[in-house]
Design an enzyme around this catalytic site. Sequence first.
Site, PDB file in Angstrom:
ATOM      1  N   GLY A  55      48.643  24.372 118.516  1.00  0.00           N
ATOM      2  CA  GLY A  55      47.804  24.731 120.152  1.00  0.00           C
ATOM      3  C   GLY A  55      46.873  23.999 119.881  1.00  0.00           C
ATOM      4  N   GLU A  56      45.232  24.350 120.291  1.00  0.00           N
ATOM      5  CA  GLU A  56      44.342  24.119 120.285  1.00  0.00           C
ATOM      6  C   GLU A  56      43.354  24.435 119.095  1.00  0.00           C
ATOM      7  OE1 GLU A  56      42.917  20.742 121.877  1.00  0.00           O
ATOM      8  OE2 GLU A  56      41.892  21.621 120.430  1.00  0.00           O
ATOM      9  N   SER A  57      42.791  24.265 118.700  1.00  0.00           N
ATOM     10  CA  SER A  57      41.845  24.338 117.561  1.00  0.00           C
ATOM     11  C   SER A  57      40.599  25.098 118.353  1.00  0.00           C
ATOM     12  CB  SER A  57      41.800  23.095 116.304  1.00  0.00           C
ATOM     13  OG  SER A  57      40.637  22.429 116.915  1.00  0.00           O
ATOM     14  N   CYS A  87      49.229  21.883 112.525  1.00  0.00           N
ATOM     15  CA  CYS A  87      48.956  20.908 113.228  1.00  0.00           C
ATOM     16  C   CYS A  87      47.128  21.790 113.952  1.00  0.00           C
ATOM     17  CB  CYS A  87      49.660  21.151 114.686  1.00  0.00           C
ATOM     18  SG  CYS A  87      48.980  19.817 115.922  1.00  0.00           S
ATOM     19  N   ARG A 116      41.176  15.434 113.764  1.00  0.00           N
ATOM     20  CA  ARG A 116      41.789  16.193 114.786  1.00  0.00           C
ATOM     21  C   ARG A 116      42.270  14.517 116.487  1.00  0.00           C
ATOM     22  NH1 ARG A 116      38.805  18.437 118.844  1.00  0.00           N
ATOM     23  NH2 ARG A 116      40.134  19.166 120.196  1.00  0.00           N
ATOM     24  N   ILE A 145      52.537  16.293 117.919  1.00  0.00           N
ATOM     25  CA  ILE A 145      51.837  16.393 119.269  1.00  0.00           C
ATOM     26  C   ILE A 145      50.690  16.101 119.199  1.00  0.00           C
ATOM     27  CG2 ILE A 145      51.575  17.963 121.071  1.00  0.00           C
ATOM     28  CD1 ILE A 145      54.295  19.099 119.690  1.00  0.00           C
ATOM     29  N   ARG A 146      49.577  15.371 119.433  1.00  0.00           N
ATOM     30  CA  ARG A 146      47.811  15.553 119.183  1.00  0.00           C
ATOM     31  C   ARG A 146      47.730  15.681 117.972  1.00  0.00           C
ATOM     32  NH1 ARG A 146      45.091  14.164 123.786  1.00  0.00           N
ATOM     33  NH2 ARG A 146      43.736  15.248 123.345  1.00  0.00           N
ATOM     34  N   HIS A 182      55.544  20.058 113.413  1.00  0.00           N
ATOM     35  CA  HIS A 182      56.038  21.028 114.412  1.00  0.00           C
ATOM     36  C   HIS A 182      56.642  21.306 113.462  1.00  0.00           C
ATOM     37  CE1 HIS A 182      52.387  22.065 116.697  1.00  0.00           C
ATOM     38  NE2 HIS A 182      51.555  20.589 116.938  1.00  0.00           N
ATOM     39  N   GLU A 184      58.524  24.098 113.429  1.00  0.00           N
ATOM     40  CA  GLU A 184      58.728  25.416 114.215  1.00  0.00           C
ATOM     41  C   GLU A 184      59.549  24.443 115.821  1.00  0.00           C
ATOM     42  OE1 GLU A 184      55.970  24.545 114.464  1.00  0.00           O
ATOM     43  OE2 GLU A 184      54.700  24.700 115.605  1.00  0.00           O
TER      44      GLU A 184
HETATM   45  N1  GLN Z   1      45.263  18.558 119.772  1.00  0.00           N
HETATM   46  C1  GLN Z   1      45.020  19.986 118.997  1.00  0.00           C
HETATM   47  C2  GLN Z   1      43.311  20.543 118.277  1.00  0.00           C
HETATM   48  O1  GLN Z   1      43.060  19.494 118.196  1.00  0.00           O
HETATM   49  C3  GLN Z   1      46.378  19.745 118.224  1.00  0.00           C
HETATM   50  C4  GLN Z   1      47.293  20.077 118.410  1.00  0.00           C
HETATM   51  C5  GLN Z   1      48.588  20.745 118.061  1.00  0.00           C
HETATM   52  O2  GLN Z   1      48.484  22.311 117.592  1.00  0.00           O
HETATM   53  N2  GLN Z   1      49.808  20.244 118.460  1.00  0.00           N
HETATM   54  O3  GLN Z   1      43.399  21.395 118.006  1.00  0.00           O
END
Ligand code: GLN
Length: 202
Positions: A55-57, A87, A116, A145-146, A182, A184
């Site tokens: 997700g987004e940390s 991630c 990150r 993914i990112r 990921h 999942e």
């Molecule tokens: N770029 C996101 C972060 O810094 C991580 C991306 C992800 O969990 N797919 O949290």
Amino acid sequence: MAGSHSAQHAPVGVLALQGDFREHIAVLSALGADAIPVRRPEELERVAGLVIPGGESTVMDKLSRLFGLAEPLKAAVASGLPVYGTCAGLIMLADRVRDAIDGQQTLGGLDVTVRRNAFGSQLDSFETDLDIPELGDPPMHAVFIRAPVVEDIGESVTALATLDDGRIVAVEQGNLLGTSFHPEVTRDYRFHEYFLEKIRSR
Ligand code: GLN
């Protein structure tokens, strides 16, 4: 009800503040685990292990502090609860983060430095096959993914997978497991199985 089944099972939790927790719950359920979302300290207390999803940390960090979960999560990690971060979840577990936003905190526990968004904006997302000796054959198809990479590991950390250029993308340290990618979102659930086995053997 006696027998091996009833004797096991505290549920496995998935931190459900933000991110792709539903996918993890689906995978764990498909593997026969009793998977529950965790949003409150009372839920955290019930689980035998915890997945921190992607997700987004930065958001996960803020929400975990806002909901009073950050301290209980740190205590759970320190007490030896098996925790698997994917991630953003890996970032949450890392002791040190590069390219964090101002004020970003992590739970820590994993003696690693992660960067990150390590693949920059040109290459936000990509897929590749990884040899993961711990999981055996065939190589694992991994979706990034990112994603962060692990730039430094402490002595007690094992690198489980690296990219062709040597950058570390999966690690293990005692009760903690982390992947930059990921599992999942693919059909290869060996990392989740590995994690469930970690919980069982505890
Ligand atoms: N770029 C996101 C972060 O810094 C991580 C991306 C992800 O969990 N797919 O949290």
